[in-house]
Motif scaffolding. Structure first.
Motif, PDB file in Angstrom:
ATOM      1  N   ASP A  65       0.810  -1.220   0.000  1.00  0.00           N
ATOM      2  CA  ASP A  65       0.000   0.000   0.000  1.00  0.00           C
ATOM      3  C   ASP A  65       0.843   1.271   0.000  1.00  0.00           C
ATOM      4  N   LYS A 105      -1.216  -6.975   7.945  1.00  0.00           N
ATOM      5  CA  LYS A 105      -0.678  -5.631   8.102  1.00  0.00           C
ATOM      6  C   LYS A 105      -0.669  -5.263   9.585  1.00  0.00           C
ATOM      7  N   LEU A 138      -6.889  -6.766  -0.291  1.00  0.00           N
ATOM      8  CA  LEU A 138      -6.174  -7.406  -1.386  1.00  0.00           C
ATOM      9  C   LEU A 138      -7.117  -7.625  -2.558  1.00  0.00           C
ATOM     10  N   VAL A 142      -3.197  -3.935  -3.597  1.00  0.00           N
ATOM     11  CA  VAL A 142      -3.950  -3.535  -2.418  1.00  0.00           C
ATOM     12  C   VAL A 142      -4.571  -2.168  -2.664  1.00  0.00           C
ATOM     13  N   GLU A 172       4.287  -5.113   4.307  1.00  0.00           N
ATOM     14  CA  GLU A 172       3.177  -5.982   4.668  1.00  0.00           C
ATOM     15  C   GLU A 172       3.555  -7.425   4.337  1.00  0.00           C
ATOM     16  N   TYR A 207      -3.548 -11.407   3.516  1.00  0.00           N
ATOM     17  CA  TYR A 207      -2.843 -10.128   3.590  1.00  0.00           C
ATOM     18  C   TYR A 207      -2.791  -9.656   5.031  1.00  0.00           C
TER      19      TYR A 207
END
Length: 432
Positions: free
Chosen positions: A177, A201, A260, A255, A183, A199
């Protein structure tokens, strides 16, 4: 910055060898003693020897790019390398051990130890996922039943904290991102053995699962993850899967809005012939291209099929365009950018023998260009024959070309030289 321990040892051995070759002699043999290691490494060696004496055995990672039993890594970003030693102690309830040693003045001391119940460490990587300046330790681990898990540890304090434990097949760390923080994309199998991308984060308190996305093929076909960029500059992850019958499909993940997404209408789901090539920035414009092999017309019925590579780049909307076409002779070790004037009538034939190999391009049955990769004893003389131009001289091969009828207007010598390049087999370090 402290040098790798192994490099220091090699230097010490080299110095000893040089000294032993001198004409001077000494009754006490001091000239033949190995130079003493720096004090800080002597202390590290002592700590490791004590672990071995206590029943521990080395358990180096078996895949990936970090394969040493003792690895020197600057985990906290202070310019000083920490030492990580990988061990297994079979008699322990938690046999897997990762010892972290930190420099303390002129010596090392044990900082912390990570323990696990697995029997082996598959892979190790180091990535700062939470933005605290410390690189987390990402350990791929395998159990008795070949179950593979990814364990993420923070060692920002002497008491290691496990940030994540999840099953996986492949993973990649990438700033998807573009917020300046890495990430984590974890590929795993679902109940139907299809590949799923998770995904993760950092949300300020934990490594949280943001979203999941099902991929095109089964997890068993996953082959390569390539971090790259779309035509608009957006970060993307290119996932190449290879089927049992030798075909490839590429999923492109991005993203947006914290989730995602797959590129709709992009390479996802499009199956092409797999030629051991993967997405890359072939023209140096900062955008990742996906190889799309397209067969040349066979020069004779039942003959070998050769492919032109159309390198296609995608944007966030799934629109694509071909930015370059190439022919690659993997066995010969060279590549040629194909001029736009080459139409579908161009055919390819390859031959090899004791002196090397050659590829001939023809149009409507008339040869106009032959590129040679001479590897025999007489390669220099063969490349210098009248009517041939030398393209490159390497230690094990000389490359030359022969234009007939000045390339029949399809290519000239200057374009040939500009479009010709050498390729080398990719050194694979194993998957993570």
């Amino acid at each position: 910055m402290r040098k790798n321990l192994m490099c220091r040892m090699l230097c010490a051995l080299l110095c000893a060898a040089l000294l032993s070759g001198c004409g001077a002699s000494s009754s006490d043999g001091t000239l033949y003693r190995l130079p003493k290691l720096p004090a800080e490494y002597e202390s590290l060696e002592t700590l490791i020897d004590a672990l071995i004496a206590g029943g521990a055995e080395y358990a180096a990672p078996t895949s990936g790019s970090n394969l040493q039993s003792v690895q020197m890594v600057d985990l906290d970003g202070d310019g000083e390398e920490e030492a990580l030693a990988f061990f297994r102690r079979q008699s322990d309830e938690r046999p897997m051990k990762i010892y972290v040693f930190r420099a303390a003045g002129e010596s090392y001391e044990q900082y912390c130890v990570i323990e696990g119940t697995s029997n082996s460490i598959y892979s190790i990587s180091y990535v700062d996922l939470n933005g605290d300046g410390w690189r987390e330790i990402l350990a791929g681990i395998r159990g008795d039943l070949d179950v593979q898990n990814l364990s993420v540890w923070s060692v920002a304090s002497p008491k290691p904290q496990q940030l994540l434990l999840t099953g996986y097949s492949r993973y990649a760390a990438h700033d998807m991102d573009e917020d300046g923080r890495q990430e984590l994309i974890v590929l795993r199998s679902d109940e139907e053995s299809s590949a799923v991308a998770d995904y993760y984060k950092w949300d300020g308190t934990e490594l949280a699962l943001g979203s999941s996305l099902r991929l095109t093929g089964p997890v068993a076909e996953l082959n390569r993850l390539t971090a790259g960029a779309l035509a608009g500059g957006e970060k993307a992850l290119y996932i190449t899967s290879v089927t049992e019958d030798g075909n490839a499909v590429t999923d492109i993940l991005t993203v947006s809005d914290g989730a995602l997404h797959g590129i709709a209408g992009g390479a996802s789901g499009e199956t092409v012939r797999f030629l051991d090539l993967f997405p890359s920035d072939v023209n140096g414009d900062g955008v990742t291209e996906v190889p799309e092999p397209t067969p040349f017309i066979c020069s004779e019925p039942g003959g070998t099929t050769y492919y032109r590579l159309r390198w296609r780049q995608y944007d966030a909307d799934g629109m694509s365009m071909v930015v370059r076409e190439t022919f690659q002779d993997t066995q010969g070790g060279w590549s040629l950018i194909l001029p736009e004037s080459w139409d579908e009538d161009v055919t390819v034939a390859r031959a090899s023998g004791a002196e090397g190999s050659n590829v001939t391009f023809s149009v409507r049955g008339e040869p106009f260009l032959t590129i040679f990769a001479f590897t025999g004893y007489n390669r220099t003389a063969l490349a210098s024959r009248s009517g041939r131009v030398t393209l490159s001289r390497q230690a094990e091969a000389t490359y030359a070309a022969e234009l007939r009828d000045e390339g029949m207007g399809l290519i000239d010598e200057q374009t040939l030289r500009e479009n010709f390049s050498l390729v080398s087999a990719e050194w694979a370090t194993g998957e993570n």
